[in-house]
Scaffold this motif. Sequence first.
Motif, PDB file in Angstrom:
ATOM      1  N   LYS A  92      -6.963   3.340  -2.331  1.00 17.15           N
ATOM      2  CA  LYS A  92      -7.270   2.708  -1.055  1.00 17.15           C
ATOM      3  C   LYS A  92      -7.328   1.210  -1.185  1.00 17.15           C
ATOM      4  CE  LYS A  92     -12.237   3.520  -1.743  1.00 17.15           C
ATOM      5  NZ  LYS A  92     -13.439   4.186  -1.207  1.00 17.15           N
ATOM      6  N   LEU A 149       1.240   4.090  -3.022  1.00 16.75           N
ATOM      7  CA  LEU A 149       0.993   5.511  -2.761  1.00 16.75           C
ATOM      8  C   LEU A 149       2.079   6.402  -3.349  1.00 16.75           C
ATOM      9  CD1 LEU A 149      -0.391   5.626   0.909  1.00 16.75           C
ATOM     10  CD2 LEU A 149      -1.638   5.856  -1.232  1.00 16.75           C
ATOM     11  N   GLN A 150       3.239   5.832  -3.596  1.00 18.43           N
ATOM     12  CA  GLN A 150       4.345   6.616  -4.161  1.00 18.43           C
ATOM     13  C   GLN A 150       4.293   6.697  -5.682  1.00 18.43           C
ATOM     14  OE1 GLN A 150       6.322   8.261  -1.993  1.00 18.43           O
ATOM     15  NE2 GLN A 150       4.984   7.290  -0.450  1.00 18.43           N
ATOM     16  N   TYR A 174       0.831  -1.196   0.000  1.00 24.90           N
ATOM     17  CA  TYR A 174       0.000   0.000   0.000  1.00 24.90           C
ATOM     18  C   TYR A 174       0.871   1.254   0.000  1.00 24.90           C
ATOM     19  CZ  TYR A 174      -3.398   3.435   1.614  1.00 24.90           C
ATOM     20  OH  TYR A 174      -4.178   4.548   1.735  1.00 24.90           O
ATOM     21  N   LYS A 175       1.882   1.256   0.849  1.00 24.88           N
ATOM     22  CA  LYS A 175       2.798   2.400   0.914  1.00 24.88           C
ATOM     23  C   LYS A 175       3.546   2.575  -0.408  1.00 24.88           C
ATOM     24  CE  LYS A 175       3.480   2.162   5.919  1.00 24.88           C
ATOM     25  NZ  LYS A 175       4.453   1.919   7.024  1.00 24.88           N
ATOM     26  N   SER A 195      -6.377   5.092   3.938  1.00 20.94           N
ATOM     27  CA  SER A 195      -6.672   5.533   2.576  1.00 20.94           C
ATOM     28  C   SER A 195      -5.948   6.828   2.336  1.00 20.94           C
ATOM     29  CB  SER A 195      -8.192   5.718   2.362  1.00 20.94           C
ATOM     30  OG  SER A 195      -8.679   6.737   3.230  1.00 20.94           O
ATOM     31  N   SER A 196      -5.697   7.108   1.070  1.00 20.55           N
ATOM     32  CA  SER A 196      -4.940   8.310   0.744  1.00 20.55           C
ATOM     33  C   SER A 196      -5.863   9.498   0.536  1.00 20.55           C
ATOM     34  CB  SER A 196      -4.131   8.054  -0.530  1.00 20.55           C
ATOM     35  OG  SER A 196      -4.993   7.839  -1.610  1.00 20.55           O
ATOM     36  N   GLU A 244      -8.080   9.035  -5.488  1.00 26.78           N
ATOM     37  CA  GLU A 244      -7.903   8.431  -4.172  1.00 26.78           C
ATOM     38  C   GLU A 244      -7.533   6.964  -4.343  1.00 26.78           C
ATOM     39  OE1 GLU A 244     -10.427   7.597  -0.035  1.00 26.78           O
ATOM     40  OE2 GLU A 244     -11.438   8.239  -1.865  1.00 26.78           O
TER      41      GLU A 244
END
Length: 415
Positions: A407, A395-396, A391-392, A414-415, A405
């Motif tokens: 998620k 996000l990048q 997930y991390k 969630s971002s 968004e």
Amino acid sequence: MDNKRDRGQQLHKKEMDSKSELVAGVEDRMSQLPDELICHILSFLPTVESVKTIVLSKRWNNLWNFVNTLDIDYIRDFGGTCYVDFAKFVDGALSVHDWSNIKKFRLSCPGVFYDDDDYDHIIYVLPTSGCFSSLKSLNLLLLYQDSPSIEKLITNCCPVVEDLEIRGDIMLPHDISIFNISAPNLKKLTVDFDLCIKGRSSNVLIKAPKLESLYFKRLHLPYSAYTLEKPESLNSAVIDVSECLPWRANGVMTELLAGLSGVKDLYIRAAFFETCNLPAAFSILNKLELILYHSSYREYVTKFLNKSLNLEYLVLELDNKYLQVDQSFTPPEFVPVCLSSHLKKIYMRGFSGRWGELEVLNYLLRSGEVLNELAISSHPTLGHRKEESLYKEILQFPRASRTCEVKFLSSLLSS
């Protein structure tokens, strides 16, 4: 002793009298209902159960004859043991009903085999004349019925049918190579049958100009092509050939997809899809759901995107048991039109964190200029720690859309 016995008998008599009065005092509200309402209630029962109501009273003797639904199942109603009784019952039910009043007809009549090699069997002979002038729903589960009888039943006997479901096995005579499904008012079609042709090639031709919904599922595809004459307003289509051999599935999909170019919502489940040719464009496709059981799904996703100019919602799923060694993903030279102007929501199911999946997600995020949401649900084998790490990482990834968004649906983050 005699006095006690007499007193006991008197008490028993009073008790029986009070029960009789109670029963007599119960109001028979069912019988007070109008015939039309009773027939409507009976229409939700199997026809065999509806017939049993004739024992209730004289008024009920003929009520079942006016029920506008016939639902007869050889296995459920006759235990699959007495085909003669089943055939007699079907004939009897049809003989006492006004065919023009029947709106829904479900008939399940698998055959009884004696010798599989010679295809010797008992079958129920379908009606091929007369007219179900009000019949809107026809559901058939058949075993080794001949195709001409089914064609005549649909075309000659059911002129206004709107919902047609055909499952089982259909025999194609040696001098016939085409099985026609022709219904001018058909709106919903379920195709889940095999053509028994013993190695010959054949074609299933579907003519349904008003078709709105198609469900096509095959576990085994014979040497057959399925041609759908393009409907005027096809809302949804479900195509499931996940258990078919690839060399057969690809040919069938090419023919079938050609008739689906005007569909709005498309669901495809397939194990192999490499050589299937897509139509020139899915001009009004709004939602696409792809469940592909092969590592080449990454390239095929982009092919679909290139053909789906107005796509807004994309669902992806890859079954892990068919994944092969990861291969690099080569994105298309030009960004598909839908990614730059229409695609707003993407949902990936069964995410396992493989490199190929990450490549596709990266590509979709950096190319989706109007993307609002990327939702991901992980595969059950993906642990919480691994999911959090992935997930991390996701996000990048760079995003073309500032409003997108990202998620994980199984995560609280969630971002």
